[in-house]
Motif scaffolding. Structure first.
Motif, PDB file in Angstrom:
ATOM      1  N   ALA B  78      -1.735 -20.556  15.192  1.00 46.25           N
ATOM      2  CA  ALA B  78      -1.395 -19.158  14.945  1.00 46.25           C
ATOM      3  C   ALA B  78      -1.382 -18.389  16.261  1.00 46.25           C
ATOM      4  O   ALA B  78      -0.487 -17.573  16.508  1.00 46.25           O
ATOM      5  CB  ALA B  78      -2.397 -18.536  13.973  1.00 46.25           C
ATOM      6  N   LEU B  84       2.866 -19.183   8.958  1.00 41.25           N
ATOM      7  CA  LEU B  84       3.324 -19.809   7.712  1.00 41.25           C
ATOM      8  C   LEU B  84       3.193 -18.814   6.563  1.00 41.25           C
ATOM      9  O   LEU B  84       2.149 -18.188   6.394  1.00 41.25           O
ATOM     10  CB  LEU B  84       2.470 -21.062   7.425  1.00 41.25           C
ATOM     11  CG  LEU B  84       2.626 -21.741   6.063  1.00 41.25           C
ATOM     12  CD1 LEU B  84       4.027 -22.295   5.865  1.00 41.25           C
ATOM     13  CD2 LEU B  84       1.603 -22.865   5.897  1.00 41.25           C
ATOM     14  N   PRO B  86       2.725 -19.126   2.983  1.00 39.40           N
ATOM     15  CA  PRO B  86       2.420 -20.294   2.159  1.00 39.40           C
ATOM     16  C   PRO B  86       3.043 -20.226   0.772  1.00 39.40           C
ATOM     17  O   PRO B  86       3.340 -19.143   0.264  1.00 39.40           O
ATOM     18  CB  PRO B  86       0.890 -20.282   2.077  1.00 39.40           C
ATOM     19  CG  PRO B  86       0.493 -18.883   2.344  1.00 39.40           C
ATOM     20  CD  PRO B  86       1.562 -18.255   3.178  1.00 39.40           C
ATOM     21  N   ARG B  90      -0.368 -16.619  -1.818  1.00 39.53           N
ATOM     22  CA  ARG B  90      -1.772 -16.706  -1.393  1.00 39.53           C
ATOM     23  C   ARG B  90      -2.230 -15.521  -0.550  1.00 39.53           C
ATOM     24  O   ARG B  90      -2.729 -15.670   0.557  1.00 39.53           O
ATOM     25  CB  ARG B  90      -2.015 -18.027  -0.674  1.00 39.53           C
ATOM     26  CG  ARG B  90      -1.958 -19.173  -1.662  1.00 39.53           C
ATOM     27  CD  ARG B  90      -2.057 -20.512  -1.043  1.00 39.53           C
ATOM     28  NE  ARG B  90      -3.376 -20.822  -0.517  1.00 39.53           N
ATOM     29  CZ  ARG B  90      -3.675 -22.028  -0.014  1.00 39.53           C
ATOM     30  NH1 ARG B  90      -2.754 -22.975   0.013  1.00 39.53           N
ATOM     31  NH2 ARG B  90      -4.866 -22.265   0.445  1.00 39.53           N
ATOM     32  N   PHE B  92      -4.890 -12.460   0.202  1.00 41.59           N
ATOM     33  CA  PHE B  92      -6.341 -12.396   0.055  1.00 41.59           C
ATOM     34  C   PHE B  92      -6.657 -11.408  -1.059  1.00 41.59           C
ATOM     35  O   PHE B  92      -6.444 -10.199  -0.895  1.00 41.59           O
ATOM     36  CB  PHE B  92      -6.989 -11.929   1.357  1.00 41.59           C
ATOM     37  CG  PHE B  92      -6.748 -12.873   2.505  1.00 41.59           C
ATOM     38  CD1 PHE B  92      -7.293 -14.146   2.496  1.00 41.59           C
ATOM     39  CD2 PHE B  92      -5.977 -12.483   3.585  1.00 41.59           C
ATOM     40  CE1 PHE B  92      -7.075 -15.016   3.552  1.00 41.59           C
ATOM     41  CE2 PHE B  92      -5.758 -13.349   4.651  1.00 41.59           C
ATOM     42  CZ  PHE B  92      -6.314 -14.618   4.626  1.00 41.59           C
ATOM     43  N   PRO B  93      -7.157 -11.874  -2.225  1.00 44.25           N
ATOM     44  CA  PRO B  93      -7.321 -10.971  -3.367  1.00 44.25           C
ATOM     45  C   PRO B  93      -8.332  -9.846  -3.134  1.00 44.25           C
ATOM     46  O   PRO B  93      -8.192  -8.779  -3.722  1.00 44.25           O
ATOM     47  CB  PRO B  93      -7.780 -11.897  -4.499  1.00 44.25           C
ATOM     48  CG  PRO B  93      -8.209 -13.157  -3.864  1.00 44.25           C
ATOM     49  CD  PRO B  93      -7.487 -13.264  -2.560  1.00 44.25           C
ATOM     50  N   SER B  94      -9.335 -10.050  -2.296  1.00 45.67           N
ATOM     51  CA  SER B  94     -10.306  -8.958  -2.129  1.00 45.67           C
ATOM     52  C   SER B  94      -9.903  -7.989  -1.018  1.00 45.67           C
ATOM     53  O   SER B  94     -10.667  -7.087  -0.690  1.00 45.67           O
ATOM     54  CB  SER B  94     -11.722  -9.502  -1.918  1.00 45.67           C
ATOM     55  OG  SER B  94     -11.754 -10.460  -0.911  1.00 45.67           O
ATOM     56  N   LEU B  95      -8.705  -8.162  -0.467  1.00 51.92           N
ATOM     57  CA  LEU B  95      -8.217  -7.225   0.544  1.00 51.92           C
ATOM     58  C   LEU B  95      -7.088  -6.378  -0.050  1.00 51.92           C
ATOM     59  O   LEU B  95      -6.332  -6.842  -0.899  1.00 51.92           O
ATOM     60  CB  LEU B  95      -7.681  -7.971   1.773  1.00 51.92           C
ATOM     61  CG  LEU B  95      -8.689  -8.330   2.872  1.00 51.92           C
ATOM     62  CD1 LEU B  95      -9.819  -9.189   2.348  1.00 51.92           C
ATOM     63  CD2 LEU B  95      -8.006  -9.028   4.034  1.00 51.92           C
ATOM     64  N   GLU B  99      -4.796  -4.139   4.304  1.00 54.33           N
ATOM     65  CA  GLU B  99      -5.738  -5.058   4.958  1.00 54.33           C
ATOM     66  C   GLU B  99      -5.136  -6.451   5.103  1.00 54.33           C
ATOM     67  O   GLU B  99      -5.353  -7.138   6.101  1.00 54.33           O
ATOM     68  CB  GLU B  99      -7.046  -5.145   4.164  1.00 54.33           C
ATOM     69  CG  GLU B  99      -7.958  -3.945   4.350  1.00 54.33           C
ATOM     70  CD  GLU B  99      -9.249  -4.074   3.564  1.00 54.33           C
ATOM     71  OE1 GLU B  99     -10.297  -3.738   4.107  1.00 54.33           O
ATOM     72  OE2 GLU B  99      -9.198  -4.507   2.387  1.00 54.33           O
ATOM     73  N   VAL B 102      -2.887  -6.112   8.074  1.00 50.82           N
ATOM     74  CA  VAL B 102      -3.627  -5.932   9.331  1.00 50.82           C
ATOM     75  C   VAL B 102      -4.277  -7.241   9.777  1.00 50.82           C
ATOM     76  O   VAL B 102      -4.252  -7.596  10.953  1.00 50.82           O
ATOM     77  CB  VAL B 102      -4.704  -4.826   9.168  1.00 50.82           C
ATOM     78  CG1 VAL B 102      -5.650  -4.825  10.353  1.00 50.82           C
ATOM     79  CG2 VAL B 102      -4.029  -3.464   9.033  1.00 50.82           C
ATOM     80  N   ILE B 103      -4.807  -7.981   8.812  1.00 51.28           N
ATOM     81  CA  ILE B 103      -5.481  -9.224   9.200  1.00 51.28           C
ATOM     82  C   ILE B 103      -4.468 -10.243   9.715  1.00 51.28           C
ATOM     83  O   ILE B 103      -4.800 -11.096  10.545  1.00 51.28           O
ATOM     84  CB  ILE B 103      -6.331  -9.790   8.039  1.00 51.28           C
ATOM     85  CG1 ILE B 103      -7.443 -10.665   8.617  1.00 51.28           C
ATOM     86  CG2 ILE B 103      -5.497 -10.576   7.047  1.00 51.28           C
ATOM     87  CD1 ILE B 103      -8.577 -10.943   7.683  1.00 51.28           C
ATOM     88  N   GLN B 106      -4.382  -9.747  13.389  1.00 55.28           N
ATOM     89  CA  GLN B 106      -5.688  -9.596  14.046  1.00 55.28           C
ATOM     90  C   GLN B 106      -5.775 -10.334  15.377  1.00 55.28           C
ATOM     91  O   GLN B 106      -6.670 -10.076  16.159  1.00 55.28           O
ATOM     92  CB  GLN B 106      -6.815  -9.991  13.105  1.00 55.28           C
ATOM     93  CG  GLN B 106      -6.752 -11.385  12.532  1.00 55.28           C
ATOM     94  CD  GLN B 106      -7.622 -12.370  13.272  1.00 55.28           C
ATOM     95  OE1 GLN B 106      -8.568 -11.987  13.901  1.00 55.28           O
ATOM     96  NE2 GLN B 106      -7.266 -13.641  13.203  1.00 55.28           N
ATOM     97  N   LEU B 107      -4.844 -11.273  15.646  1.00 56.46           N
ATOM     98  CA  LEU B 107      -4.891 -11.960  16.939  1.00 56.46           C
ATOM     99  C   LEU B 107      -4.380 -11.077  18.072  1.00 56.46           C
ATOM    100  O   LEU B 107      -4.614 -11.355  19.238  1.00 56.46           O
ATOM    101  CB  LEU B 107      -4.045 -13.235  16.890  1.00 56.46           C
ATOM    102  CG  LEU B 107      -4.645 -14.400  16.107  1.00 56.46           C
ATOM    103  CD1 LEU B 107      -3.609 -15.488  15.917  1.00 56.46           C
ATOM    104  CD2 LEU B 107      -5.862 -14.950  16.826  1.00 56.46           C
ATOM    105  N   THR B 134      -3.725  -7.809  -5.540  1.00 59.01           N
ATOM    106  CA  THR B 134      -3.476  -8.491  -6.807  1.00 59.01           C
ATOM    107  C   THR B 134      -2.713  -7.621  -7.804  1.00 59.01           C
ATOM    108  O   THR B 134      -2.214  -8.118  -8.801  1.00 59.01           O
ATOM    109  CB  THR B 134      -4.816  -8.876  -7.463  1.00 59.01           C
ATOM    110  OG1 THR B 134      -5.672  -7.738  -7.427  1.00 59.01           O
ATOM    111  CG2 THR B 134      -5.480 -10.013  -6.718  1.00 59.01           C
ATOM    112  N   ARG B 148       2.600 -10.190   6.345  1.00 58.61           N
ATOM    113  CA  ARG B 148       1.370 -10.685   6.954  1.00 58.61           C
ATOM    114  C   ARG B 148       1.695 -11.709   8.048  1.00 58.61           C
ATOM    115  O   ARG B 148       1.098 -11.694   9.127  1.00 58.61           O
ATOM    116  CB  ARG B 148       0.492 -11.332   5.875  1.00 58.61           C
ATOM    117  CG  ARG B 148      -0.806 -11.918   6.382  1.00 58.61           C
ATOM    118  CD  ARG B 148      -1.663 -12.463   5.252  1.00 58.61           C
ATOM    119  NE  ARG B 148      -1.031 -13.612   4.594  1.00 58.61           N
ATOM    120  CZ  ARG B 148      -1.495 -14.188   3.484  1.00 58.61           C
ATOM    121  NH1 ARG B 148      -2.573 -13.733   2.899  1.00 58.61           N
ATOM    122  NH2 ARG B 148      -0.877 -15.219   2.947  1.00 58.61           N
TER     123      ARG B 148
END
Lengths: 288, 234
Positions: B78, B84, B86, B90, B92-95, B99, B102-103, B106-107, B134, B148
Motif C-alpha cells: 500500500a 485494492l 476488495p 468490505r 469497515f462497519p464501525s467507521l 472515516e 480518511v483511513i 492515512q499513509l 453499513t 477509500r
C-alpha cells in the motif's frame, strides 16, 4: 444512610474494577486476544510501583509517572516479541501462552519479593475523607481513584472515536486484511493496543496497591473481576465497562454488608444474573 | 510496450495444499487498463490478492516499478502505491463513511486524491459523510470502497468485481466515473465476470481458467468466439 454509604463505596471501588476491565476489553476488541495474564500484569505493575516508591521515596501516585510508561513499553515489546506470533484463526494459542505468562509472572514475583503481603503507603491521604452529609462520607483516596477511573475511561473513549490511532484500532478490529490494504501494519497496531492496555493496567495496579494489601498470588482474582465487568458492560463502549465495574462493585459491597463472607460471591451472582438476563451485556456492540 | 509498471511472471499461488494459480504472467504499463476475466473460481481474486500482498509469492514473481515485491506484505505494498478494492466492498462497519475514506489516505502518499476530490467524484457520499458505512446502499458502499482506495493515491488500482451484486444502472454509473479516475495517470486492473463491461473499458484482456491464463491480447483483437471459448473452456 448506612445503605447509601455502602452503595457509594461500591460505586467508588467499581471505578477500579472498570480499569481492570478496560485493558482487557481493549485488546479483546482490537485483536480477539483473551489475556489470561492480565491480573498478574496488574500485580506486576503494583510491584514496579513498590520498587519505584522505595527507591525514590516518592508518593505512590507520583510513581505513576514512571510505572505507566514502563508498563506501556513492556506491553509493546510483549506483543511484538511474543503475542503477535500466537495470533491467528485459532483462539487457543494466545490463551495458552498468556496462561503460561501468568504462571511465569506469579513465580517470578514470588522469587523476587517472597509471598509477604505488601502495601503502598500514600500517607495522610489514605485516611482523609470528605463529609457529604450526616453519616455520609467518602474517602479522599477512593474519590481520587474514581475520578482517575472516569478520566481513563473518557480518555480511552476519546482516543477510540476521535483520533487516528483509535480509527486504526477500530478498522483493524473490523477487518484485519483490509486494514493491511490501507497500509496499517497489524503487528504495530496490535502492539500499540497492548501498550495502551498495559498503561491502563499500570494505573489500576498502583491504585489497587494503595487500596489494599497485595502479594504475588492475587492476580487471577483481579482477572475474574475484570472479565465480569467487561461482560456485564458489553463490548459496545468503554462507558459500558465502567457501568459493569460499578455493578460489580456495588454488588460486592451489598454482599459484604449482609455477611462479610458474601462479598465476592455477591459479585459473581450479579454477574450470573446479568449474563442470564442480558447475555450481550448492558451496552452491546452494534453490529452492521 | 514501455517498461511495465507491474509485471507478474509465472506466479503460482496456494491455499494450503490447493493450488489456485499456475504460472500466471501479466503486464500492465502506466496509464493502462487491463481486464482479467474468467468464470467463478478461475483464480482472478487470488491474482489480485497476490499482487496486493495479501498472499505471499515468490520474490521475483511480481515486479512493481522495477522492484521485486512478491514477498512484500500488504501494508508495505500500500505504501508503494498499490490499492485494492476488495470483492464484496468490505468497508469497515464501525467507521463512518468519511472515516472509511480518511483511513484510506492515512499513509499520506502525495497525489491528486483527497477528501474533496473523492466527494466531487461521488457527490452522494458527501451528503452521507457522517452516516455509518453499513447504512449505505450497495452502490454507495462500492463508491466508498473505490474512494477509500483512491485516497491512498495509488499508482496501480486493483478492482475486484466492482459490479457484483449491483443493479446494472449503478454499475454503468460507476464505470462512467472510470475515465475521470484514469485522467490522473494511474493504472487499473479490473476483475470482472461481466465481460461486456470489462472489454469496453480495457486496453488489454487476460482470460483465466482454472488458475491458468488461457487467452491474452489487446481488447480490440480478441473475437467474441475466442473469448467465450476461453471463458467456458469449450
Amino acid at each position: 444512610m448506612e445503605w447509601a454509604n455502602i452503595i457509594l463505596q461500591g460505586v467508588l471501588v467499581g471505578g477500579l474494577y472498570a480499569m481492570f476491565a478496560a485493558g482487557l476489553a481493549l485488546i479483546f476488541g482490537v485483536m480477539r486476544l483473551v489475556n489470561i495474564a492480565h491480573g498478574d500484569l496488574i500485580v506486576l505493575a503494583a510491584y514496579l510501583a513498590l520498587v519505584v516508591t522505595e527507591a525514590l521515596g516518592v508518593n505512590p501516585l507520583l510513581s505513576l509517572a514512571i510505572v505507566v510508561p514502563l508498563m506501556a513499553l513492556i506491553g509493546y515489546a510483549l506483543q511484538r516479541g511474543l503475542l503477535n506470533r500466537t495470533l491467528g484463526d485459532d483462539l487457543l494459542p494466545p490463551l495458552l501462552v498468556t496462561f503460561g505468562l501468568s504462571v511465569i509472572i506469579q513465580n517470578g514475583l514470588l522469587e523476587l519479593f517472597t509471598a509477604d503481603s505488601r502495601r503502598l503507603q500514600a500517607g495522610a491521604i489514605e485516611v482523609d475523607s470528605i463529609q457529604l452529609g450526616a453519616g455520609l462520607a467518602v474517602g479522599t483516596l477512593p474519590l481520587i481513584q474514581f475520578a482517575l477511573a472516569i478520566a481513563v475511561i473518557a480518555g480511552l473513549q476519546f482516543l477510540f472515536y476521535r483520533t487516528a490511532v483509535g480509527r486504526a484500532f477500530r478498522a483493524t478490529s473490523d477487518d484485519q486484511d483490509v486494514a493491511q490494504l490501507v497500509g496499517l501494519d497489524n503487528r504495530h497496531v496490535f502492539a500499540l493496543a497492548m501498550a495502551l492496555s498495559l498503561a491502563v493496567v499500570a494505573i489500576a495496579g498502583v491504585l489497587l496497591a494503595i487500596r489494599t494489601n497485595f502479594d504475588p498470588s492475587i492476580g487471577p482474582a483481579r482477572l475474574i473481576f475484570g472479565f465480569e465487568a467487561v461482560i456485564m458492560g458489553g463490548l459496545g463502549s468503554m462507558w459500558g465497562t465502567l457501568v459493569g465495574g460499578i455493578v460489580l462493585g456495588v454488588a460486592q459491597a451489598i454482599g459484604a454488608q449482609l455477611d462479610p463472607g458474601w462479598q465476592v460471591l455477591a459479585g459473581h451472582v450479579a454477574f450470573l444474573i446479568v449474563l442470564a438476563v442480558r447475555p450481550e451485556g448492558l451496552f452491546p456492540k452494534v453490529q452492521g | 510496450m514501455p517498461d511495465p509498471l507491474l509485471e507478474v511472471r509465472t506466479l503460482d499461488a496456494y491455499y494450503g495444499d490447493f493450488q489456485a494459480l499456475f504460472g500466471v504472467s501479466l503486464k500492465i504499463a502506466a496509464g493502462e487498463i487491463v481486464a482479467v476475466i474468467g468464470a467463478n473460481g478461475a483464480g482472478k481474486s487470488t491474482l489480485l490478492k497476490s499482487i496486493a500482498g495479501l498472499m505471499r509469492a515468490r520474490r521475483d514473481a511480481i515486479t512493481f516499478a522495477g522492484e521485486p515485491v512478491g514477498d512484500v506484505p500488504a501494508h508495505a505494498m500500500a505504501s508503494r502505491g498499490v490499492a485494492l478494492v476488495p470483492e464484496g466492498r468490505r468497508l469497515f462497519p464501525s467507521l463512518t463513511v468519511e472515516e472509511n475514506l480518511v483511513i484510506g489516505g492515512q499513509l499520506g502518499r502525495p497525489g491528486p486524491w483527497n477528501l474533496p476530490r473523492v466527494y466531487d467524484l461521488f457527490p452522494v457520499l458527501a451528503k452521507r459523510r457522517d452516516a455509518p458505512s453499513t447504512s449505505l446502499s450497495g452502490g454507495q458502499q462500492q463508491m466508498v470502497a473505490i474512494g477509500r482506495a483512491l485516497m491512498s493515491n495509488p499508482k496501480l488500482l486493483l478492482c475486484d468485481e466492482i459490479s457484483l451484486g449491483l443493479a446494472p444502472i449503478v454499475v454503468r454509473e460507476i464505470y462512467a466515473r472510470l475515465p475521470s479516475i484514469l485522467r490522473e495517470g494511474l493504472s487499473l486492473i479490473i476483475v470482472e465476470q461481466d465481460i461486456v463491461q470489462a472489454l469496453a473499458a480495457a486496453n488489454h484482456v487476460y482470460c483465466l481458467q482454472e488458475g491458468r491464463v488461457v487467452l491474452a491480447g489487446a481488447a480490440g483483437t480478441l473475437t467474441r468466439d475466442a473469448i467465450s471459448a476461453a471463458y467456458f473452456g469449450v
